[in-house]
Design an enzyme around this catalytic site. Structure first.
Site, PDB file in Angstrom:
ATOM      1  N   GLU A  39       0.778  -1.101   0.028  1.00  0.00           N
ATOM      2  CA  GLU A  39       0.025   0.003  -0.065  1.00  0.00           C
ATOM      3  C   GLU A  39       0.988   1.023  -0.062  1.00  0.00           C
ATOM      4  O   GLU A  39       1.723   1.322   0.673  1.00  0.00           O
ATOM      5  CB  GLU A  39      -0.780  -0.066   1.234  1.00  0.00           C
ATOM      6  CG  GLU A  39      -1.845  -1.079   1.216  1.00  0.00           C
ATOM      7  CD  GLU A  39      -2.071  -1.700   2.618  1.00  0.00           C
ATOM      8  OE1 GLU A  39      -1.785  -1.144   3.691  1.00  0.00           O
ATOM      9  OE2 GLU A  39      -2.806  -2.594   2.748  1.00  0.00           O
ATOM     10  N   GLU A  70      -4.506  -7.235   2.530  1.00  0.00           N
ATOM     11  CA  GLU A  70      -3.213  -7.687   2.997  1.00  0.00           C
ATOM     12  C   GLU A  70      -3.409  -9.219   2.518  1.00  0.00           C
ATOM     13  O   GLU A  70      -2.272 -10.029   2.177  1.00  0.00           O
ATOM     14  CB  GLU A  70      -2.737  -7.536   4.437  1.00  0.00           C
ATOM     15  CG  GLU A  70      -2.131  -6.152   4.663  1.00  0.00           C
ATOM     16  CD  GLU A  70      -3.663  -4.989   4.876  1.00  0.00           C
ATOM     17  OE1 GLU A  70      -4.713  -5.576   4.769  1.00  0.00           O
ATOM     18  OE2 GLU A  70      -3.216  -3.851   5.060  1.00  0.00           O
ATOM     19  N   PHE A  93       2.486  -1.752   8.446  1.00  0.00           N
ATOM     20  CA  PHE A  93       3.166  -1.879   9.834  1.00  0.00           C
ATOM     21  C   PHE A  93       3.022  -3.260  10.219  1.00  0.00           C
ATOM     22  O   PHE A  93       1.943  -3.835  10.052  1.00  0.00           O
ATOM     23  CB  PHE A  93       2.167  -1.134  11.002  1.00  0.00           C
ATOM     24  CG  PHE A  93       2.234   0.554  10.757  1.00  0.00           C
ATOM     25  CD1 PHE A  93       1.576   1.139   9.565  1.00  0.00           C
ATOM     26  CD2 PHE A  93       2.668   1.345  11.732  1.00  0.00           C
ATOM     27  CE1 PHE A  93       1.597   2.546   9.629  1.00  0.00           C
ATOM     28  CE2 PHE A  93       2.630   2.559  11.885  1.00  0.00           C
ATOM     29  CZ  PHE A  93       1.992   3.333  10.818  1.00  0.00           C
ATOM     30  N   ASP A  95       1.971  -4.488  12.815  1.00  0.00           N
ATOM     31  CA  ASP A  95       0.964  -4.718  13.684  1.00  0.00           C
ATOM     32  C   ASP A  95      -0.292  -5.187  12.950  1.00  0.00           C
ATOM     33  O   ASP A  95      -1.278  -5.571  13.277  1.00  0.00           O
ATOM     34  CB  ASP A  95       0.362  -3.195  14.142  1.00  0.00           C
ATOM     35  CG  ASP A  95       1.680  -2.480  15.161  1.00  0.00           C
ATOM     36  OD1 ASP A  95       1.871  -2.353  16.083  1.00  0.00           O
ATOM     37  OD2 ASP A  95       2.554  -2.036  14.241  1.00  0.00           O
ATOM     38  N   PHE A  96      -0.218  -4.914  11.618  1.00  0.00           N
ATOM     39  CA  PHE A  96      -1.427  -5.408  10.796  1.00  0.00           C
ATOM     40  C   PHE A  96      -1.336  -6.747  10.376  1.00  0.00           C
ATOM     41  O   PHE A  96      -2.200  -7.104   9.708  1.00  0.00           O
ATOM     42  CB  PHE A  96      -1.293  -4.376   9.470  1.00  0.00           C
ATOM     43  CG  PHE A  96      -1.556  -2.782   9.735  1.00  0.00           C
ATOM     44  CD1 PHE A  96      -1.791  -2.216  10.809  1.00  0.00           C
ATOM     45  CD2 PHE A  96      -1.007  -2.052   8.619  1.00  0.00           C
ATOM     46  CE1 PHE A  96      -1.793  -0.984  10.980  1.00  0.00           C
ATOM     47  CE2 PHE A  96      -1.034  -0.814   8.477  1.00  0.00           C
ATOM     48  CZ  PHE A  96      -1.330  -0.077  10.025  1.00  0.00           C
ATOM     49  N   HIS A 139       0.020   0.478  16.586  1.00  0.00           N
ATOM     50  CA  HIS A 139       1.053   1.038  15.620  1.00  0.00           C
ATOM     51  C   HIS A 139       2.472   1.069  15.887  1.00  0.00           C
ATOM     52  O   HIS A 139       3.094   1.895  15.557  1.00  0.00           O
ATOM     53  CB  HIS A 139       0.639   2.381  14.920  1.00  0.00           C
ATOM     54  CG  HIS A 139      -0.627   2.308  14.175  1.00  0.00           C
ATOM     55  ND1 HIS A 139      -2.099   2.079  14.546  1.00  0.00           N
ATOM     56  CD2 HIS A 139      -1.004   2.402  12.516  1.00  0.00           C
ATOM     57  CE1 HIS A 139      -2.932   2.175  13.548  1.00  0.00           C
ATOM     58  NE2 HIS A 139      -2.248   2.210  12.441  1.00  0.00           N
TER      59      HIS A 139
HETATM   60  C1  LIG Z   1      -5.351  -3.600   7.959  1.00  0.00           C
HETATM   61  C2  LIG Z   1      -4.501  -2.046   7.673  1.00  0.00           C
HETATM   62  N1  LIG Z   1      -4.059  -1.966   6.538  1.00  0.00           N
HETATM   63  C3  LIG Z   1      -3.357  -0.781   6.240  1.00  0.00           C
HETATM   64  C4  LIG Z   1      -3.619   0.345   7.308  1.00  0.00           C
HETATM   65  C5  LIG Z   1      -2.839   1.435   7.008  1.00  0.00           C
HETATM   66  N2  LIG Z   1      -3.784   2.639   6.504  1.00  0.00           N
HETATM   67  C6  LIG Z   1      -4.248   3.557   7.478  1.00  0.00           C
HETATM   68  S1  LIG Z   1      -5.321   4.282   6.761  1.00  0.00           S
HETATM   69  C7  LIG Z   1      -5.235   3.871   5.311  1.00  0.00           C
HETATM   70  C8  LIG Z   1      -6.027   4.301   4.127  1.00  0.00           C
HETATM   71  C9  LIG Z   1      -7.651   4.140   4.341  1.00  0.00           C
HETATM   72  O1  LIG Z   1      -8.126   4.669   3.369  1.00  0.00           O
HETATM   73  P1  LIG Z   1      -9.985   4.663   3.611  1.00  0.00           P
HETATM   74  O2  LIG Z   1     -10.452   3.587   4.054  1.00  0.00           O
HETATM   75  O3  LIG Z   1     -10.225   5.203   2.269  1.00  0.00           O
HETATM   76  O4  LIG Z   1      -9.982   5.670   4.610  1.00  0.00           O
HETATM   77  P2  LIG Z   1      -9.720   7.359   4.656  1.00  0.00           P
HETATM   78  O5  LIG Z   1      -8.067   7.393   5.215  1.00  0.00           O
HETATM   79  O6  LIG Z   1      -9.869   7.804   3.154  1.00  0.00           O
HETATM   80  O7  LIG Z   1     -10.537   7.940   5.388  1.00  0.00           O
HETATM   81  C10 LIG Z   1      -4.471   2.705   5.238  1.00  0.00           C
HETATM   82  C11 LIG Z   1      -3.878   1.845   4.338  1.00  0.00           C
HETATM   83  C12 LIG Z   1      -4.388  -0.033   8.371  1.00  0.00           C
HETATM   84  N3  LIG Z   1      -4.410   0.978   9.228  1.00  0.00           N
HETATM   85  N4  LIG Z   1      -4.786  -1.227   8.589  1.00  0.00           N
END
Ligand SMILES: Cc1ncc(C[n+]2csc(CCOP(=O)(O)OP(=O)(O)O)c2C)c(N)n1
Ligand SMILES: [Mg+2]
Lengths: 342, 349
Positions: A39, A70, A93, A95-96, A139
């Protein structure tokens, strides 16, 4: 002039992220079957700079932004690796891992064994680890012990730019799955200042650091400090402070957890008789316990004192006073070294 | 206006929205303290990541207007606007974000991990992982024959995550009172929606689970209100879940400090131009609400926010030793070196 230039090249210092990216770029140039999925690894260049600049050179087919799925893309890396390709998949991370652990520990890590080695899985799983910036319980973990506990994956934890590059070359060329855990605080990211230490001279040309070779970062006679990742630098700082009081600590950077270089640790303990293990992971059932057990099994007679410094068995708290309390600091390491000596 | 929404409802949504917007403007100032000129994520009174929701308030306000305290809401990593619309205690939420002892979680959770059981609100920083607990809240309501509902908020980036898809299926097959609300801000950090899914309309995911899927194509609070009214009404009546996607706008970076170099200027500008708050103010005016009354709402919101922030900053920090508390409500002996200091839990309900 030419000589001066080459000297400069040797002296060239890189951040850990630059060194990691250099190794990935080199392997991708050499081998078309290497590609990177994660990502925000394309235009963003990795949230922690793990792929900075690679999109420009290799394009979207090889530096692949993937959906927040993932299980699907890490599992896809497993499948592509079993086809003989050399994918690198990034878990943003560590953690995920919870959302995709089956692909990691039941597929990636076991397919070789379950197939009687008729199948192998030459992939790298990169993951950012670590706390110290108040990102709280979901995190901030390192989870070193979790991955090292489960058989079938090699586990690599660089602490310097030099090691990051050599270990990454090795990881991509390895025919087995390698989990490459890089500490956010060491990467040299603009918005998360690194301590002194991880930025080191890095040769231009590719080189490998074999897995299972710990690095004695500082030689000493009195106490053996065994650690990894960010805490290598904290332990070195503690050792320097204590040197002023005439305490001479040896600091060992494990560099890889699987395989584990027990011999270097045993040799050191044979000399010092005192063992301090420092870890940024949870205390129970983890790296500290494992190192102590190995020394107890094979070097019990040498062992006069043992201390461990790790995260007490609590999730990482958000607020600064509590995070500072649970993540081992330089003073905690100093105190443990002193107490191992008394 | 073609949608009829009572004026007092419009005013309440407006108040939630301006409260959230102003709250985050203030948080932004506080967050940047100590982080300039060089941005260091661990410095200042609010360290760690901070995800702000400017441009997304309409989704939260329009949905939560229909909710009671007993209804459950789970929010993702970008939770403030939802928390405010759900009625989370603003002072204690702010104290939590500042890492204070009187915060909602005593400083243990921080901005991505806010829990207010008084209004059944929780959030999580792991993408889509708020969905299964929302299904569980719906399940509990069904088992107890209560008419409360659960709402899981998520971003459009989360609709490709297993936890979301599995939750849709479980909610559908058990006909649970759950509403999944996708806030589509077009971006998942640096990844545009069309790079990570082939459907423009995320509510189409519902079809595969034989569940109603509705998309509100523009972030007007009134349109969201209307769509949510139907979905929540259906759930409350025992007729099962709905997937509702709302187009919103990300006016800021993904998190504070995001350089947004991946994002075209036109896209940033377009997000600034659309402002659901100003549109709702215009709606209020056309409903005959006087400018003075609108300004009074804004002022009330600002006062409330300023008061919450002042209060929070005055609160004591937790002591280091408090890190060892709260792993369990019934701490087993032998886990910590501390004497268990808790009252026996579970006695009062
Ligand atoms: C399982 C997981 N994968 C990756 C992340 C890292 N991450 C945090 S926010 C995000 C993007 C989220 O996008 P969206 O769902 O569209 O929400 P927005 O941030 O646009 O509000 C990512 C990839 C995470 N927190 N959890
Ligand atoms: Mg989004």
């Amino acid at each position: 002039m030419a000589q001066k230039e080459s000297q400069q090249a040797v002296e060239r210092e890189l951040t850990m992220s630059r060194a990691m990216v250099e190794a990935i770029g080199h392997e991708m140039r050499e081998n078309e079957e290497v590609f990177y999925m994660g990502e925000d690894v394309a235009d963003y260049g990795g949230i922690f700079d793990s792929t900075q600049g690679l999109l420009e050179e290799f394009g979207r087919d090889r530096i692949m932004d993937v959906p927040i799925s993932e299980t699907a893309y890490i599992g896809a890396a497993v499948g592509a690796a079993q086809q003989g390709m050399r994918p690198i998949a990034e878990l943003m991370f560590v953690d995920f891992f919870g959302v995709c652990m089956d692909q990691i520990y039941n597929q990636m890590a076991k397919n070789t064994y379950m197939s009687g080695a008729s199948v192998n899985v030459p992939m790298v799983l990169t993951a950012a680890v670590g706390g110290t910036y108040n990102d709280a319980a979901q995190h901030s973990q390192t989870l070193y012990g979790t991955f090292a506990h489960l058989p079938g994956m090699k586990v690599v934890v660089p602490s310097t730019a030099y090691d990051a590059k050599g270990l990454m070359h090795n990881a991509i060329r390895d025919d087995d799955p390698v989990v490459y855990m890089f500490h956010k605080r060491l990467m040299g990211i603009g918005w998360m200042p690194a301590p002194d230490g991880p930025k080191t001279p890095v040769p231009d040309e590719p080189y490998t650091i074999p897995f299972g070779s710990a690095d004695v970062k500082r030689e000493g006679e009195d106490v053996t400090v065994v650690t990894l990742g960010l805490h290598v630098h904290r332990a070195l700082e503690a050792a320097d402070d204590l040197a002023e009081d005439g305490i001479d600590a040896e600091v060992i950077d494990l560099r890889t957890l699987v395989p584990l270089d027990t011999e270097t640790v045993l040799d050191s303990v044979e000399k010092t008789g005192r063992l301090v293990v420092v870890d940024e992971d949870y205390r129970s059932y983890g790296v500290t316990g494992e190192i102590i057990a190995r020394v107890a099994e094979e070097g019990l007679a040498d062992l006069e004192a043992v201390e461990r410094v790790a995260v007490p068995d609590v999730p990482l708290p958000y607020a600064r006073p509590m995070e500072d309390e649970v993540i081992p600091g330089t003073e905690d390491i100093e105190a443990a070294i002193r107490s191992a000596r008394s | 206006m073609d949608i009829m929404v009572a004026v007092n409802e419009l005013q309440s949504m407006f108040e939630d929205m301006v409260t959230a917007r102003y709250y985050e403007e203030r948080l932004q100032e506080e967050y940047l303290e100590g982080k300039q000129p060089a941005f260091d994520i661990s410095a200042g009174p609010i360290p760690g990541e901070l995800h702000l929701a400017a441009g997304q308030e309409a989704a939260a306000a329009g949905v939560c207007r229909h909710l009671r305290d007993s209804d459950t809401v789970t929010a993702p990593h970008r939770p403030h606007h939802v928390a405010i619309a759900k009625g989370v205690d603003l002072k204690r939420m702010t104290a939590e974000i500042f890492g204070r002892r009187t915060g909602l979680s005593k400083g243990k959770g921080g901005h991505m991990h806010l829990f207010d059981p008084d209004v059944n609100f929780a959030c999580s920083g792991i993408i889509a992982q708020g969905c299964p607990p929302a299904v569980g809240a719906g399940l509990a309501a069904t088992k107890r024959s209560e008419d409360s509902v659960a709402v899981a908020f998520l971003g459009e980036g989360a609709i490709s995550q297993g936890a979301f898809l599995e939750s849709l299926n479980l909610a559908a097959v058990r006909e649970l009172p759950v509403i999944f609300v996708v806030e589509d801000n077009d971006w998942a950090i640096s990844m545009p929606k069309d790079r990570v899914t082939d459907v423009d309309d995320g509510s189409q995911r519902a079809g595969g689970f034989d569940m109603p899927g509705v998309r509100v194509d523009y972030d007007d609070a009134t349109a969201v209100y209307d769509a949510a009214k139907e979905a929540i009404g259906r759930a409350r009546a025992g007729n099962g879940p709905t997937l509702l996607e709302v187009q919103v706008h990300r006016r800021m970076g993904h998190f504070m400090g995001d350089p947004e170099s991946y994002r075209p200027d036109e896209d940033k500008e377009a997000a600034q131009e659309r402002d659901s708050i100003e549109r709702l103010a215009a709606d209020l005016r056309s409903e005959g609400v006087a400018d003075d009354d609108i300004e009074e709402i804004r002022e009330r919101a600002r006062d409330r926010v300023d008061e919450a922030i002042e209060w929070a900053k005055d609160q004591p920090e937790p002591g280091p030793e408090e890190a060892y508390e709260d792993v369990f409500v019934n701490p087993p002996s032998g886990v910590t070196t501390e004497e268990p200091s808790h009252e026996l839990a579970g006695g009062d309900d």
